[in-house]
Design a protein around this motif. Structure first.
Motif, PDB file in Angstrom:
ATOM      1  N   LYS A   1       0.829  -1.204   0.000  1.00 37.87           N
ATOM      2  CA  LYS A   1       0.000   0.000   0.000  1.00 37.87           C
ATOM      3  C   LYS A   1       0.863   1.254   0.000  1.00 37.87           C
ATOM      4  O   LYS A   1       0.559   2.237  -0.710  1.00 37.87           O
ATOM      5  N   ILE A   2       1.949   1.240   0.792  1.00 36.09           N
ATOM      6  CA  ILE A   2       2.863   2.379   0.800  1.00 36.09           C
ATOM      7  C   ILE A   2       3.468   2.568  -0.585  1.00 36.09           C
ATOM      8  O   ILE A   2       3.589   3.693  -1.084  1.00 36.09           O
ATOM      9  N   SER A   3       3.825   1.458  -1.238  1.00 38.55           N
ATOM     10  CA  SER A   3       4.364   1.543  -2.595  1.00 38.55           C
ATOM     11  C   SER A   3       3.307   2.026  -3.579  1.00 38.55           C
ATOM     12  O   SER A   3       3.638   2.694  -4.565  1.00 38.55           O
ATOM     13  N   PHE A   4       2.030   1.692  -3.339  1.00 38.79           N
ATOM     14  CA  PHE A   4       0.982   2.106  -4.268  1.00 38.79           C
ATOM     15  C   PHE A   4       0.965   3.614  -4.450  1.00 38.79           C
ATOM     16  O   PHE A   4       0.863   4.112  -5.576  1.00 38.79           O
ATOM     17  N   PHE A   5       1.065   4.365  -3.358  1.00 38.80           N
ATOM     18  CA  PHE A   5       1.005   5.813  -3.473  1.00 38.80           C
ATOM     19  C   PHE A   5       2.238   6.370  -4.177  1.00 38.80           C
ATOM     20  O   PHE A   5       2.165   7.375  -4.883  1.00 38.80           O
ATOM     21  N   ASN A   6       3.399   5.705  -3.992  1.00 40.98           N
ATOM     22  CA  ASN A   6       4.577   6.117  -4.749  1.00 40.98           C
ATOM     23  C   ASN A   6       4.374   5.867  -6.243  1.00 40.98           C
ATOM     24  O   ASN A   6       4.702   6.718  -7.080  1.00 40.98           O
ATOM     25  N   TRP A   7       3.810   4.706  -6.586  1.00 39.62           N
ATOM     26  CA  TRP A   7       3.581   4.388  -8.005  1.00 39.62           C
ATOM     27  C   TRP A   7       2.401   5.171  -8.555  1.00 39.62           C
ATOM     28  O   TRP A   7       2.314   5.404  -9.772  1.00 39.62           O
ATOM     29  N   PHE A   8       1.498   5.602  -7.695  1.00 38.98           N
ATOM     30  CA  PHE A   8       0.423   6.500  -8.126  1.00 38.98           C
ATOM     31  C   PHE A   8       1.032   7.815  -8.620  1.00 38.98           C
ATOM     32  O   PHE A   8       0.671   8.333  -9.682  1.00 38.98           O
TER      33      PHE A   8
ATOM     34  N   PRO B   1      13.122   0.686   2.093  1.00 38.67           N
ATOM     35  CA  PRO B   1      13.535  -0.474   2.921  1.00 38.67           C
ATOM     36  C   PRO B   1      14.661  -0.129   3.893  1.00 38.67           C
ATOM     37  O   PRO B   1      14.649  -0.579   5.048  1.00 38.67           O
ATOM     38  N   TRP B   2      15.629   0.670   3.427  1.00 38.55           N
ATOM     39  CA  TRP B   2      16.735   1.045   4.309  1.00 38.55           C
ATOM     40  C   TRP B   2      16.251   1.941   5.440  1.00 38.55           C
ATOM     41  O   TRP B   2      16.607   1.743   6.608  1.00 38.55           O
TER      42      TRP B   2
ATOM     43  N   GLY C   1       9.403   4.353   6.224  1.00 42.14           N
ATOM     44  CA  GLY C   1      10.768   4.873   6.235  1.00 42.14           C
ATOM     45  C   GLY C   1      10.872   6.172   6.998  1.00 42.14           C
ATOM     46  O   GLY C   1      11.746   6.346   7.849  1.00 42.14           O
ATOM     47  N   VAL C   2      10.013   7.128   6.690  1.00 44.70           N
ATOM     48  CA  VAL C   2       9.873   8.375   7.432  1.00 44.70           C
ATOM     49  C   VAL C   2       8.386   8.601   7.645  1.00 44.70           C
ATOM     50  O   VAL C   2       7.552   7.965   7.006  1.00 44.70           O
ATOM     51  N   THR C   3       8.037   9.504   8.532  1.00 43.34           N
ATOM     52  CA  THR C   3       6.622   9.803   8.716  1.00 43.34           C
ATOM     53  C   THR C   3       6.120  10.603   7.512  1.00 43.34           C
ATOM     54  O   THR C   3       6.902  11.210   6.774  1.00 43.34           O
TER      55      THR C   3
ATOM     56  N   ILE D   1      13.557   9.541  -9.091  1.00 45.61           N
ATOM     57  CA  ILE D   1      13.601   9.642  -7.633  1.00 45.61           C
ATOM     58  C   ILE D   1      12.587   8.704  -6.986  1.00 45.61           C
ATOM     59  O   ILE D   1      12.873   8.058  -5.970  1.00 45.61           O
ATOM     60  N   LEU D   2      11.388   8.600  -7.570  1.00 47.99           N
ATOM     61  CA  LEU D   2      10.357   7.734  -7.009  1.00 47.99           C
ATOM     62  C   LEU D   2      10.779   6.271  -7.032  1.00 47.99           C
ATOM     63  O   LEU D   2      10.572   5.538  -6.061  1.00 47.99           O
ATOM     64  N   VAL D   3      11.365   5.830  -8.142  1.00 45.42           N
ATOM     65  CA  VAL D   3      11.794   4.430  -8.239  1.00 45.42           C
ATOM     66  C   VAL D   3      12.900   4.142  -7.226  1.00 45.42           C
ATOM     67  O   VAL D   3      12.857   3.138  -6.499  1.00 45.42           O
ATOM     68  N   VAL D   4      13.904   5.024  -7.173  1.00 46.08           N
ATOM     69  CA  VAL D   4      15.006   4.818  -6.241  1.00 46.08           C
ATOM     70  C   VAL D   4      14.506   4.889  -4.795  1.00 46.08           C
ATOM     71  O   VAL D   4      14.883   4.077  -3.946  1.00 46.08           O
ATOM     72  N   TYR D   5      13.633   5.855  -4.520  1.00 51.34           N
ATOM     73  CA  TYR D   5      13.121   6.013  -3.158  1.00 51.34           C
ATOM     74  C   TYR D   5      12.325   4.795  -2.725  1.00 51.34           C
ATOM     75  O   TYR D   5      12.520   4.282  -1.614  1.00 51.34           O
ATOM     76  N   ASP D   6      11.431   4.301  -3.602  1.00 53.98           N
ATOM     77  CA  ASP D   6      10.559   3.196  -3.232  1.00 53.98           C
ATOM     78  C   ASP D   6      11.328   1.885  -3.096  1.00 53.98           C
ATOM     79  O   ASP D   6      11.042   1.092  -2.199  1.00 53.98           O
ATOM     80  N   ARG D   7      12.288   1.648  -3.978  1.00 53.96           N
ATOM     81  CA  ARG D   7      12.970   0.352  -4.015  1.00 53.96           C
ATOM     82  C   ARG D   7      14.241   0.303  -3.178  1.00 53.96           C
ATOM     83  O   ARG D   7      14.659  -0.775  -2.760  1.00 53.96           O
ATOM     84  N   ALA D   8      14.874   1.446  -2.934  1.00 56.65           N
ATOM     85  CA  ALA D   8      16.139   1.435  -2.203  1.00 56.65           C
ATOM     86  C   ALA D   8      16.049   2.152  -0.862  1.00 56.65           C
ATOM     87  O   ALA D   8      16.406   1.595   0.176  1.00 56.65           O
ATOM     88  N   PHE D   9      15.543   3.374  -0.861  1.00 60.52           N
ATOM     89  CA  PHE D   9      15.576   4.173   0.357  1.00 60.52           C
ATOM     90  C   PHE D   9      14.541   3.733   1.384  1.00 60.52           C
ATOM     91  O   PHE D   9      14.835   3.711   2.577  1.00 60.52           O
TER      92      PHE D   9
END
Length: 581
Positions: free
Chosen positions: A192-199, A401-402, A412-414, A391-399
């Motif tokens: 669900k968190i990823s959904f809004f990034n991909w939205f 999870p870290w 990841g952050v609030t 930025i969205l792809v890198v943020y969702d897939r890399a940042f």
């Protein structure tokens, strides 16, 4: 899923292997891509159309453009209210989205009828008698006649009927997508968190295609054809999202949330002299079941805004609107808690549509050559859109999870921290824009060679960062914090923020021009027929100071906010659920 009140398209219980999830969200993402192929080029290049084809001045073109964007955002609230109150979100999309096309078909058969939307604009752009005669607006603006009279009314009608369908689609699509994931399931929560990034990625992808393709059509084949193609894109997107009906999870409407909240304030006012009971567990609550046989979400009492708790105390008053449930009271509290975030976010967003609209006009006065090719000013928005997607792809897939492992937050952050990063970027973007415009204007006054349009790249990049962080963060925040019966309205609040900001931006232009115009009839900072006769650099500095003060106000509101669901604790519970131990 029964406790969440989510059902299949025929009202049957949800099958996790068939309904919802990423598979269902793909249809929604496709709709968003197609819709934004149509509307983003219009939103971002509307100033060029109004200035170059309709011969409006800088002030009038910018004001009309921001008002158009504001209308789209405002009408998102209408669709959200309908979907939360009376009609399922999927059907609300099917009802409102075709309005952009449905009634415009009348213009194909008869110009006498009141055709509306994209094809109405297409007719006006194509038929010479419906728009001013061509002229050189850049070098000889005094020889040009601005659109007026019936043609101006026709233009206004076409522009401000598109938002009815577009605005409703925006709010309902975001909420429908969020409904496809179960927050109580760790895997689905992360999805669900990823959904809004991909939205947001889908919005950017649609904008990228539109700015490359439709803007080229606007410049080479004419605005009329581009408006027709925009209508086709919306139709295709609506048809595809309709094909996903068997795969969606649907949340049944729960009646008007505005009525429920208003009841709380009426009941609390009637009982303002009543003392709260010592045992607050005795407060009124009702376990209800909706038409599908599933339980309606109950909300636990929170300690703030105690004056509203009196609405749930049964004192024997048998009058209507004298007794509310604890859940109703908590819905009202959610709105009050989010109000400071809403207001401060409105102020922080005021400069953004102005910067977007005026940057296109900046680009039109600069050297747009790239080798032997000239770049259209509106196509410059491809730069921040590409940055957004990367930025969205890198943020969702890399940042994410870290950051999730480092901070313990599910996202990841609030949400509000993410929004704050965006507002800080907007301050830097406005400062950069002011410096670049000062240099561009100084060069124009001394007849030096035109500055390259790529001097605008830094402010475009910062705008891209701002959109990735603040827009997605606000969308997640208001959707997550809203109650189950207000999810669409929660998403619509974000677009209302953008809409109100656009209208306030138009008002700010009027105030600045009136204040800086002087008593001797001198032009204000944005009153000139072209940018060289205006003081856009000073206006940018004013916007930068306004954005800084608004950002500090937002930080105060965000610091004082208490989340309805603690994101850190939620992430910790999720980690425990998936732990092999």
């Amino acid at each position: 899923m029964a406790l969440q009140g989510v059902v299949g398209w025929r009202g049957q219980p949800v099958n996790g292997n068939r309904h919802g999830g990423v598979r269902a969200s793909v249809f929604i993402h496709f709709l968003i891509v197609m819709a934004n192929i149509s509307n983003i080029p219009l939103i971002l290049n509307l100033v060029s159309y109004l200035h170059g084809i309709m011969h409006m001045g800088v002030k009038d073109a910018s004001t009309t453009s921001t008002n158009f964007f504001g209308a789209i955002c405002f009408f998102s609230f209408l669709g959200a209210f309908v979907s939360d109150s009376y009609v399922k979100r999927f059907y609300t999309i099917l009802i409102f989205a075709p309005i952009e096309i449905m009634k415009v078909d009348e213009t194909v058969w008869s110009l006498v009828s009141f055709g509306q939307g994209y094809l109405l604009l297409a007719c006006q752009a194509h038929i010479p008698s419906l728009h001013p005669p061509p002229c050189d607006m850049t070098n000889h603006p005094n020889e040009c006649t601005a659109v007026s009279g019936r043609n101006l009314s026709l233009l206004t009608l076409g522009l401000f009927l598109i938002p009815i369908g577009e605005g409703s689609l925006r709010a309902c699509a975001a909420a429908l997508g969020g409904d496809q994931f179960d927050e109580d399931d760790p895997a689905e929560l992360h999805a669900k968190i990823s959904f809004f990034n991909w939205f947001a990625f889908s919005i950017s992808l649609g904008g990228f295609v539109g700015l490359v393709f439709l803007v080229w059509v606007q410049d080479n084949e004419g605005w009329g054809l581009s408006f027709v193609l925009a209508a086709v894109m919306v139709f295709v997107g609506t048809a595809v999202v309709a094909g996903g009906l068997p795969f969606y999870r649907h949340r049944n409407p729960k009646g008007s949330p505005l009525t429920r909240i208003f009841q709380v304030f009426v009941a609390a006012f009637r009982k303002r002299k009543l003392s709260l009971p010592e045992n607050l567990m005795e407060m009124h609550e009702v376990v209800t079941v909706d038409i599908s046989g599933t339980r309606v979400e109950l909300m636990e009492r929170t300690p703030d805004f105690k004056f509203l708790d009196k609405a749930a105390v049964d004192d024997g008053d048998a009058r209507a609107w004298s007794l509310c449930t604890v859940t109703q009271v908590e819905e009202a509290k959610v709105i009050l808690r989010m109000l400071p975030i809403f207001l401060s976010s409105v102020l922080c967003n005021v400069p953004i549509p102005l910067l977007l609209a005026l940057t296109v006009q900046q680009g039109g006065t600069m050297d747009t050559r790239l080798g032997t090719t000239s770049i259209l000013p509106a196509s410059l928005f491809v730069i921040p859109i590409v940055f957004q997607m990367l930025i969205l792809v890198v943020y969702d897939r890399a940042f994410v999870p870290w950051l999730r492992r480092a901070t313990g937050y599910a996202g990841g952050v609030t949400h509000l921290q993410r929004v704050g990063v965006g507002f800080a970027s907007s301050v830097m973007a406005l400062t950069t824009a002011a410096v670049v415009e000062h240099r561009r204007r100084s060069g124009a006054a001394t007849d030096t060679p035109l500055m390259s349009v790529f001097w605008l790249t830094p402010q475009f990049f910062l705008l891209g960062v701002m959109d990735v962080t603040s827009f997605v963060g606000l969308l997640e925040f208001f959707y997550s914090e809203a109650s189950a019966g207000m999810k669409s309205i929660g998403g619509a609040i974000v677009f209302c923020i953008l809409g109100v900001s656009s209208w306030l931006g138009s008002l700010l232009i009027e105030v600045v021009n009136h204040t800086t115009g002087g008593r001797g009839g001198d032009h204000g900072w944005l009153d000139g027929a072209n940018l060289n006769a205006s003081r856009l650099d000073l206006f940018y500095w004013l916007l930068a100071m306004f954005a800084l003060v608004s950002f500090l106000l937002y930080l105060l509101c965000a610091w004082r906010y208490t989340y309805r669901h603690d994101p850190r604790m939620q992430a910790k519970v999720d980690d425990d659920k998936v732990s092999p131990a």
